[in-house]
Design a protein around this motif. Structure first.
Motif, mmCIF file in Angstrom:
data_model
loop_
_atom_site.group_PDB
_atom_site.id
_atom_site.type_symbol
_atom_site.label_atom_id
_atom_site.label_comp_id
_atom_site.label_asym_id
_atom_site.label_seq_id
_atom_site.Cartn_x
_atom_site.Cartn_y
_atom_site.Cartn_z
ATOM 1 N N ALA A 1 8.225 17.555 -6.259
ATOM 2 C CA ALA A 1 6.889 17.022 -6.052
ATOM 3 C C ALA A 1 6.853 15.520 -6.354
ATOM 4 O O ALA A 1 6.208 14.752 -5.640
ATOM 5 N N ASN A 2 7.578 15.142 -7.397
ATOM 6 C CA ASN A 2 7.541 13.736 -7.783
ATOM 7 C C ASN A 2 8.144 12.837 -6.720
ATOM 8 O O ASN A 2 7.757 11.694 -6.557
ATOM 9 N N LEU B 1 -1.585 26.535 -17.319
ATOM 10 C CA LEU B 1 -2.243 25.935 -16.153
ATOM 11 C C LEU B 1 -1.460 24.730 -15.634
ATOM 12 O O LEU B 1 -1.363 24.503 -14.435
ATOM 13 N N ASP B 2 -0.876 24.000 -16.555
ATOM 14 C CA ASP B 2 -0.140 22.810 -16.143
ATOM 15 C C ASP B 2 1.106 23.167 -15.341
ATOM 16 O O ASP B 2 1.608 22.359 -14.565
ATOM 17 N N GLU B 3 1.569 24.410 -15.539
ATOM 18 C CA GLU B 3 2.733 24.827 -14.762
ATOM 19 C C GLU B 3 2.346 25.127 -13.323
ATOM 20 O O GLU B 3 3.089 24.821 -12.402
ATOM 21 N N ILE B 4 1.189 25.735 -13.159
ATOM 22 C CA ILE B 4 0.771 26.073 -11.794
ATOM 23 C C ILE B 4 0.377 24.815 -11.040
ATOM 24 O O ILE B 4 0.619 24.682 -9.848
ATOM 25 N N THR B 5 -0.251 23.887 -11.742
ATOM 26 C CA THR B 5 -0.697 22.673 -11.067
ATOM 27 C C THR B 5 0.390 21.605 -11.067
ATOM 28 O O THR B 5 0.163 20.503 -10.603
ATOM 29 N N ARG C 1 -5.450 18.239 -3.412
ATOM 30 C CA ARG C 1 -5.019 17.212 -2.464
ATOM 31 C C ARG C 1 -3.918 16.362 -3.077
ATOM 32 O O ARG C 1 -4.005 15.915 -4.206
ATOM 33 N N GLY C 2 -2.874 16.179 -2.290
ATOM 34 C CA GLY C 2 -1.808 15.275 -2.708
ATOM 35 C C GLY C 2 -0.854 15.864 -3.709
ATOM 36 O O GLY C 2 -0.137 15.162 -4.383
ATOM 37 N N SER C 3 -0.841 17.196 -3.814
ATOM 38 C CA SER C 3 0.078 17.774 -4.783
ATOM 39 C C SER C 3 0.476 19.167 -4.351
ATOM 40 O O SER C 3 -0.300 19.894 -3.734
ATOM 41 N N LEU C 4 1.680 19.524 -4.698
ATOM 42 C CA LEU C 4 2.077 20.919 -4.532
ATOM 43 C C LEU C 4 1.417 21.710 -5.646
ATOM 44 O O LEU C 4 1.123 21.189 -6.708
ATOM 45 N N HIS C 5 1.194 22.964 -5.404
ATOM 46 C CA HIS C 5 0.647 23.793 -6.477
ATOM 47 C C HIS C 5 0.910 25.250 -6.166
ATOM 48 O O HIS C 5 1.202 25.614 -5.014
#
Lengths: 93, 582
Positions: B11-12, B27-31, B223-227
């Motif tokens: 993602a980065n 949650l931070d893992e999913i997002t 928007r703008g991120s994998l999740h």
């Protein structure tokens, strides 16, 4: 009429809406509450901490503290009837 | 978790969207890192789905974990009510407010007090918000629930314009914001807030299926991120919210080659490597009362004796009940509990849904970090979910355990119906080793027969062993296979006794034969002796005849010579002829 009206008008800077509201308010008070009212204008840009006390969201807001009950009238006060009802000067028909 | 870091790296490369970690468990893992930094995120859902708690935890964790002060604008509850609601979670809002880390501002909108005349805007709200943010240097803002404005103010046109301005204002301030919204009939929120918040939308759901409620979370858009796109169950407990991304994507788990003992030496001998692989999953299935829990307990006991931590998930009995019952087979689990090596986690299956059980199991494991866990029994979970649900839950659990190199033993109750044999089959394809205990009913009694159905990666005995539970522990005994088939229990004992008797009789018989032989030998030897004597006397007799014959012949010869001399008249010197005659 011996009631004393304490009115506070909250504004945020010298916007068109604020000045309209203030001139409208003064006009109505002169007409209906001559000599019985005090208007305090609070500019929230200068005293933002005061917004919390009277639960101010909208600008401009006129708050009638005394006499009870507390009422808030928001907007530029262009509708005279509504303002007078809101201030309990005139009852709703 | 490795897969998430891998995804994150990916993602980065693709995006440089900066993120604000929420600090909410999982949650931070999913997002993949948190909410979009400096942008508003919408959290929507029905009543009681946990929106307020979610956003409040975002603020509190921001302070405690990331040192980011936060502002909480409450439209529904007063500050002290909020504080009271979350003290049970260990959040001390009063103190955080005093420390100027959190500012809670309650905005009250009362329609009865308000009269609208003419044009207005919501600068008052902006000013308050701006003041609150500036006064503590907030980086995080929550607006809960801004839709309340719609019930207090009539002019929707103004409100919508102002909301648009509000979100722009928040972006300009550079704060990461959460806006909560009540779920609408057909839209995500009643007033269509989602059209203003376009960066990240999270939907919370609270569903009741078969009288069991499960909370779930889904990222609708980011928007703008994998999740992660699935519905993730989440749990609200005394530590706040835990979201666990329980669906694994890949099969790339590390494997161990070290061996872990079962605690029953004779069982270990049934495996060519003398035990189970570490990090593998073991299923013990059997009918009621076949000693599944005892096997599990002795597995745990062995692990604790090796100073390994064990976690025992009991879905049927209470911990004290298990400890008491296991002391009757010589397993002292209490001492392990006292040492902190063994921990029980007991819950009724019906306490919550399967997903929630999984989340709770995850949490307990992550907290205790055990080497060995036991789930006793998994079949009880079927009461709260269908068979396929249980299976999918176990797949994810095994997945997670393998990743953490935790050895797990499941017990499963089988009835003798066909349906439950299928249950075995379904689960058994997931596990690495499968022990099966069957009742052997014979000769008016029931005995337990244990055999190894499968073990991945090593040879195992194909023999049925008799599984015995004594007050000294568990043991496996080779069953007796005689002419009448497989014998167990007292039949086996009887057969053993019978054989022992036979041995005694046999050895007795042998002794008698030996003695007989000895006697025969003696008789024969005596006979031989007498014959020998007889022979000697006969020999002597014969010898006597020989001598007499010799003498006779000599005399005859001599006499004849003399006779000849006499007849011829020759004189012979006496010494030439026969000196004896002189």
């Amino acid at each position: 009429m011996s009631k004393k009206y304490e009115l506070r008008l909250y504004v945020a800077g010298k916007t068109l809406k604020s000045t309209t509201a203030l001139s409208n308010l003064k006009k109505y008070c002169e007409e209906h509450l001559k000599g019985q009212y005090v208007i305090e204008v609070i500019d929230l840009l200068e005293h933002p901490q005061l917004a919390e006390g009277d639960q101010i969201l909208a600008i401009p807001t006129l708050v009638k503290k005394v006499p009870e009950p507390v009422r808030k009238i928001i907007g530029d006060l262009s509708n005279k009837e509504k303002v007078l009802v809101g201030l309990d000067i005139r009852t709703k028909d | 978790m490795s897969k998430y870091t891998a995804l994150k790296k990916e993602a980065n490369k693709l995006t440089t969207l900066p993120k604000t970690p929420t600090g909410i468990n999982g949650l931070d893992e999913i997002t993949l890192g948190g909410f979009p930094k400096g942008r508003p995120t919408l959290i929507c859902g029905g009543a009681g789905c946990g929106k307020t708690l979610f956003s409040l935890e975002f603020i509190v964790k921001g302070v405690t974990d990331y040192n980011e002060p936060g502002v909480f604008i409450a439209f529904e509850e007063k500050a002290h009510e909020l504080a009271m609601n979350v003290t049970s979670l260990g959040f001390d809002l009063e103190k955080l407010q005093k420390d100027k880390k959190i500012k809670i501002d309650y905005i009250h909108v009362d329609k009865s007090e308000i009269e609208e005349t003419g044009e207005y805007d919501l600068s008052g709200l902006f000013i308050r918000l701006g003041h609150a943010i500036d006064s503590i240097g907030a980086k995080r803002v929550v607006l809960d629930t801004i839709e309340n404005l719609f019930s207090g103010l009539d002019n929707e046109g103004i409100l919508r314009a102002e909301l648009r301005r509000l979100f722009q204002f928040l972006k300009d301030k550079g704060v990461t914001a959460i806006i909560t919204g009540e779920k609408g009939e057909k839209t995500l929120t009643r007033k269509g807030l989602e059209e203003y918040v376009s960066d990240c939308v999270i939907f919370l759901d609270h569903r009741v299926i078969n009288q069991i409620s499960t909370r779930r979370l889904r990222i609708i858009k980011y928007r703008g991120s994998l999740h992660g796109t699935n519905e993730y169950p989440f749990l609200i407990d005394e530590e706040g919210i835990s979201v666990l991304p329980v669906t694994s994507l890949k099969l790339d788990k590390p494997v161990a080659t070290s061996i872990i003992k079962s605690g029953i030496p004779s069982l270990d001998q049934m495996f060519s490597l003398g035990g189970f692989y570490k990090g593998s999953s073991i299923l013990v299935s059997g009918t009621a009362g076949t000693g599944k829990t005892s096997i599990a307990a002795s597995f745990v006991n062995a692990a604790c004796s090796r100073k390994e931590k064990s976690l025992y998930f009991a879905f049927e009995e209470s911990p004290s009940q298990i400890i008491r019952n296991m002391s009757s087979v010589g397993l002292d689990l209490q001492k392990h509990v006292d040492k902190g090596l063994l921990k029980f986690y007991a819950a009724r299956p019906t306490l919550y849904g399967l997903e929630m059980h999984l989340v709770a199991i995850h949490k307990a494991i992550q907290k205790f970090k055990p080497d060995v866990i036991v789930l006793d029994p998994i079949t009880n979970l079927i009461t709260v979910g269908s068979f396929s649900d249980v299976k999918s839950m176990l797949v994810r659990l095994i997945d997670f355990l393998q990743e953490s190199q935790i050895t797990v033993m499941f017990t499963a109750l089988t009835l003798n119906s066909i349906i439950n044999e299928q249950t075995d089959d379904g689960v058994s394809s997931l596990v690495d080793s499968w022990l099966c205990i069957k009742d052997i009913e014979f000769n008016g009694e029931r005995n337990r027969g244990l055999y190894v159905m499968k073990t991945r990666g090593m040879k195992h005995s194909n023999q049925v062993r008799e599984f015995v539970i004594t007050n000294k522990g568990l043991d496996l005994i080779d069953v007796y296979i005689g002419p009448e088939g497989v014998l167990t229990g007292s039949a086996r004992e009887a057969q053993v006794l019978l054989e022992e008797t036979g041995m005694v009789l046999h050895s007795n018989a042998l002794g008698r034969k030996d003695r007989e032989l000895l006697r025969k030998r003696k008789v024969l030897e005596a006979k031989i002796e007498s014959l020998k004597t007889e022979f000697e006397s006969t020999e002597e007799e014969l010898n006597k005849v020989y001598i007499e014959e010799d003498i006779k012949r000599e005399v005859i010869t001599k006499t004849r010579k003399q006779m000849t001399q006499f007849r011829s008249g020759n004189y012979q010197k006496p010494d030439q002829a026969n000196p004896k005659e002189e």
